[in-house]
Scaffold this motif. Structure first.
Motif, PDB file in Angstrom:
ATOM      1  N   VAL A  16       0.683  -1.109  -0.005  1.00 52.72           N
ATOM      2  CA  VAL A  16       0.187  -0.031  -0.076  1.00 52.72           C
ATOM      3  C   VAL A  16       0.869   1.114   0.015  1.00 52.72           C
ATOM      4  O   VAL A  16       0.610   2.243  -0.917  1.00 52.72           O
ATOM      5  N   CYS A  17       1.800   1.354   0.748  1.00 57.15           N
ATOM      6  CA  CYS A  17       2.907   2.583   0.881  1.00 57.15           C
ATOM      7  C   CYS A  17       3.500   2.527  -0.366  1.00 57.15           C
ATOM      8  O   CYS A  17       3.604   3.925  -0.745  1.00 57.15           O
ATOM      9  N   LEU A  18       3.961   1.523  -0.778  1.00 54.90           N
ATOM     10  CA  LEU A  18       4.781   1.482  -2.304  1.00 54.90           C
ATOM     11  C   LEU A  18       3.881   2.192  -3.199  1.00 54.90           C
ATOM     12  O   LEU A  18       4.081   3.119  -4.021  1.00 54.90           O
ATOM     13  N   SER A  19       2.533   1.822  -3.345  1.00 58.86           N
ATOM     14  CA  SER A  19       1.696   2.178  -4.473  1.00 58.86           C
ATOM     15  C   SER A  19       1.556   3.738  -4.233  1.00 58.86           C
ATOM     16  O   SER A  19       1.232   4.523  -5.199  1.00 58.86           O
ATOM     17  N   PRO A  34     -16.168  -5.766  -6.417  1.00 57.88           N
ATOM     18  CA  PRO A  34     -14.865  -5.818  -6.356  1.00 57.88           C
ATOM     19  C   PRO A  34     -13.898  -6.021  -7.653  1.00 57.88           C
ATOM     20  O   PRO A  34     -14.668  -6.832  -8.474  1.00 57.88           O
ATOM     21  N   ASP A  35     -13.004  -5.365  -7.856  1.00 58.74           N
ATOM     22  CA  ASP A  35     -11.980  -5.742  -9.223  1.00 58.74           C
ATOM     23  C   ASP A  35     -11.877  -7.285  -9.485  1.00 58.74           C
ATOM     24  O   ASP A  35     -11.985  -7.717 -10.462  1.00 58.74           O
ATOM     25  N   ALA A  36     -11.888  -7.940  -8.490  1.00 63.95           N
ATOM     26  CA  ALA A  36     -11.457  -9.300  -8.568  1.00 63.95           C
ATOM     27  C   ALA A  36     -12.823  -9.986  -9.060  1.00 63.95           C
ATOM     28  O   ALA A  36     -12.775 -11.144  -9.780  1.00 63.95           O
ATOM     29  N   MET A  37     -13.991  -9.716  -8.917  1.00 64.97           N
ATOM     30  CA  MET A  37     -15.304 -10.609  -9.295  1.00 64.97           C
ATOM     31  C   MET A  37     -15.658  -9.975 -10.580  1.00 64.97           C
ATOM     32  O   MET A  37     -16.552 -10.307 -11.399  1.00 64.97           O
ATOM     33  N   THR A  38     -14.764  -9.100 -11.460  1.00 67.43           N
ATOM     34  CA  THR A  38     -14.805  -8.944 -12.507  1.00 67.43           C
ATOM     35  C   THR A  38     -14.173  -9.680 -13.608  1.00 67.43           C
ATOM     36  O   THR A  38     -14.272  -9.839 -14.745  1.00 67.43           O
ATOM     37  N   PRO A  95      -8.765  -7.260   1.107  1.00 65.54           N
ATOM     38  CA  PRO A  95      -8.767  -5.805   0.510  1.00 65.54           C
ATOM     39  C   PRO A  95      -7.729  -5.626  -0.417  1.00 65.54           C
ATOM     40  O   PRO A  95      -6.618  -5.997  -0.428  1.00 65.54           O
ATOM     41  N   ASN A  96      -8.268  -4.629  -1.609  1.00 67.17           N
ATOM     42  CA  ASN A  96      -7.492  -4.657  -2.731  1.00 67.17           C
ATOM     43  C   ASN A  96      -7.324  -3.212  -2.828  1.00 67.17           C
ATOM     44  O   ASN A  96      -8.296  -2.579  -3.139  1.00 67.17           O
ATOM     45  N   VAL A  97      -6.098  -2.549  -3.182  1.00 69.09           N
ATOM     46  CA  VAL A  97      -5.738  -1.119  -3.313  1.00 69.09           C
ATOM     47  C   VAL A  97      -6.653  -0.930  -4.620  1.00 69.09           C
ATOM     48  O   VAL A  97      -6.749   0.314  -4.618  1.00 69.09           O
ATOM     49  N   PRO A 135      -1.879  -4.006  -8.367  1.00 69.03           N
ATOM     50  CA  PRO A 135      -0.567  -4.008  -7.683  1.00 69.03           C
ATOM     51  C   PRO A 135      -0.440  -5.392  -6.784  1.00 69.03           C
ATOM     52  O   PRO A 135       0.550  -5.703  -6.602  1.00 69.03           O
ATOM     53  N   GLN A 136      -1.447  -5.976  -6.159  1.00 74.01           N
ATOM     54  CA  GLN A 136      -1.517  -7.158  -5.416  1.00 74.01           C
ATOM     55  C   GLN A 136      -1.307  -8.155  -6.182  1.00 74.01           C
ATOM     56  O   GLN A 136      -1.732  -9.439  -5.550  1.00 74.01           O
ATOM     57  N   ARG A 137      -1.889  -8.363  -7.538  1.00 73.65           N
ATOM     58  CA  ARG A 137      -2.003  -9.237  -8.161  1.00 73.65           C
ATOM     59  C   ARG A 137      -3.283 -10.320  -8.014  1.00 73.65           C
ATOM     60  O   ARG A 137      -3.292 -11.378  -7.935  1.00 73.65           O
TER      61      ARG A 137
END
Length: 514
Positions: free
Chosen positions: A8-11, A108-112, A229-231, A243-245
């Motif tokens: 999170v900090c890096l992003s 959530p982006d994952a569910m696309t 949780p997904n940034v 970013p978290q794949r």
């Protein structure tokens, strides 16, 4: 946890300039709304309040904010406005008076992945396609007549579960000739095969199936990725980067499940071409033959969408059911006095040398109270499925802007101190003289949600939960292993999209002499 915070900090470091520009552009609009939004903790620059969602138990962290900020809380999750509802009164106002403008689900982006969000009943936008699917489910699969007709299927697979438990216990001998069994996997396979027969008229996997284990692992991973949780959800412009794949991993794991469902659809399509006059048609046949309702929806459902619908049934019918049964048995094992009362009721109602039937459920009032109490404390979806506002709304005196996502914390509502006495304790007796049900009309307990998007499978889940639990408690005397006690039993939670025990339940089944 450390790797997540670092990411999170890096992003944020990489994209801080862009974020700052966006924040400055939104500042004027935010300031104009600030006086009318619910109270909430101070938000960090750029990050907002996302740290309240870190870790495995965000529903608990949010609940702990209630004493300071009240039952309706405002958060800024990255760039996303978020409202959290955590009391029965607040939930009643929301579902009774604001259900329509919040009828769409946050995706959530994952569910696309695999276009799951566009094809499924759970995530599809509120509109013609969603209404068409809901009508199909309510008239062709979950109507009372079909549920009554499928009683024999549920009894068959729960009897098979008993056989599996005996087989597993015999293969793992322990003290007294009976060994431990790990229940979640067995419960999952039972529910999966049961749903498979309801919609496909076929068994899916046996106990030793390698394919079944792979499917179990893939679906378990799908639940984890969906709830992580997904940034990219906090800052949507990061979706392309993933970013978290999480999206990448979801595509892989969901692909295993989608391909299996697609194989069933393809196989049936080929069969139907050569057998167009098939007499006994199941749910899959009906989906394949659907031509539209001639009103809102005129199209045939694509094979890909049918595969997603079938997969969603597997998810909803196996994951939530098996996790709830696991929680019930865990609570009974750490409450021997409650276990004793359930057993006494079964002996009184069923009688000696008889087999549990689904028709016995209505007579088992104490078992029903145990199930309600477990759903109060351990709702399968603790934050339900988040919604978002399609227009500005005035909710409980607050002006909620369009696009705000809403978490309804069912886990917190089940512990609402204004409603429940001693809310953290497991006390089934509180339901014996109570009219509270989990049908979405009593907002003190809404494990299946409420309003337009209440869980369609509620009645089916009710039947499976009670029949399975009654059969397991009637067939076996359950014990913890010698190294565990009710006082030391690990009841920690693991949060994905569903709420499971962090440590899977293992117990010793002693075959009961009838």
């Amino acid at each position: 946890m450390e790797s997540y915070i670092s990411l999170v900090c890096l992003s944020a470091g990489i994209f801080a300039p862009v974020l700052i520009i966006l924040l400055l552009k939104c500042k004027k609009a935010t300031d104009s709304m600030a006086r009318n939004i619910p109270p909430g903790p101070p938000a960090w620059p750029i990050f907002g309040n996302i740290f309240y969602l870190l870790g495995t138990m965000p529903h608990q962290k949010l609940y702990n904010l209630r004493p300071k900020y009240g039952p309706v809380i405002w958060l800024k999750l990255g760039s996303v406005n978020t409202m959290v509802i955590q009391s029965a009164n607040a939930a009643a106002d929301f579902f009774k008076n604001h259900d329509l403008p919040y009828a769409n689900r946050v995706v959530p982006d994952a569910m696309t992945a695999w276009s799951f969000d566009q094809a499924s009943l759970g995530f599809a936008p509120y509109g013609a396609y969603w209404r068409m699917l809901r009508k199909i489910f309510s008239t062709e699969l979950l109507v009372q007549r079909r549920l009554n007709d499928s009683t024999v299927i549920r009894e068959k697979f729960i009897d098979r579960l008993v056989d599996w438990i005996e087989e597993e216990a015999a293969a793992s001998p322990g003290l007294g000739g009976s060994g431990e069994v790990e229940l979640p996997h067995l419960l999952f396979l039972m529910a999966l095969n049961l749903v498979g027969n309801l919609i496909l008229s076929r068994d899916l996997f046996d106990l030793k199936s390698k394919e079944g284990q792979e499917f179990f692992n893939a679906m378990n991973n799908v639940m984890v990725w969906a709830g992580k949780p997904n940034v990219a959800d906090f800052w949507p412009f990061l979706k392309w980067l993933d970013p978290q794949r999480i999206k990448k991993n979801m595509v892989k794991d969901m692909g295993i499940a989608v391909n299996l469902a697609a194989s069933f659809v393809k196989e049936r399509s080929q069969q139907n071409i050569s057998d167009s006059k098939k007499a006994n048609k199941d749910f899959l046949d009906m989906l394949l033959e659907f031509k539209g309702d001639g009103k809102e929806w005129h199209d045939k459902i694509s094979d890909h969408n049918i595969s997603i619908i079938i997969l969603e049934m597997f998810f909803g019918g196996s994951e939530t059911t098996s996790s709830t049964i696991e929680w019930v048995l865990a609570e009974l094992l750490r409450s021997p006095e409650t276990m004793k009362k359930v057993k006494e009721e079964l002996h009184r109602v069923i009688g000696p040398n008889k087999k549990i039937k689904e028709s016995d459920i209505d007579k088992l009032s104490y078992l029903q109270a145990v199930v309600k109490e477990t759903l109060r404390l351990h709702p399968a979806l603790p934050l339900l499925l988040p919604r978002y506002s399609t227009k500005d709304t005035n909710y409980m005196g607050y002006l909620i802007p369009k696009g705000t996502q809403v978490f309804v914390n069912a886990w917190a509502i089940g512990r609402d101190p204004d409603v429940w006495e001693d809310p953290s304790s497991f006390k089934p007796e509180r339901f014996l003289d109570s009219t509270i049900e989990y049908n979405g009309q009593n907002f003190e307990m809404i494990p299946f949600g409420s309003g337009r998007r209440i869980c369609m499978g509620l009645d089916l889940a009710h039947r499976i939960l009670h029949l399975c639990l009654a059969t397991l408690l009637w067939s076996f005397d359950w014990q913890l292993d010698i190294s565990s006690t009710p006082e030391t039993m690990d009841m920690r939670e693991r949060m994905g999209i569903t709420l499971r025990k962090l440590v899977p339940l293992r117990a010793i089944p002693k075959k009961r002499l009838q």
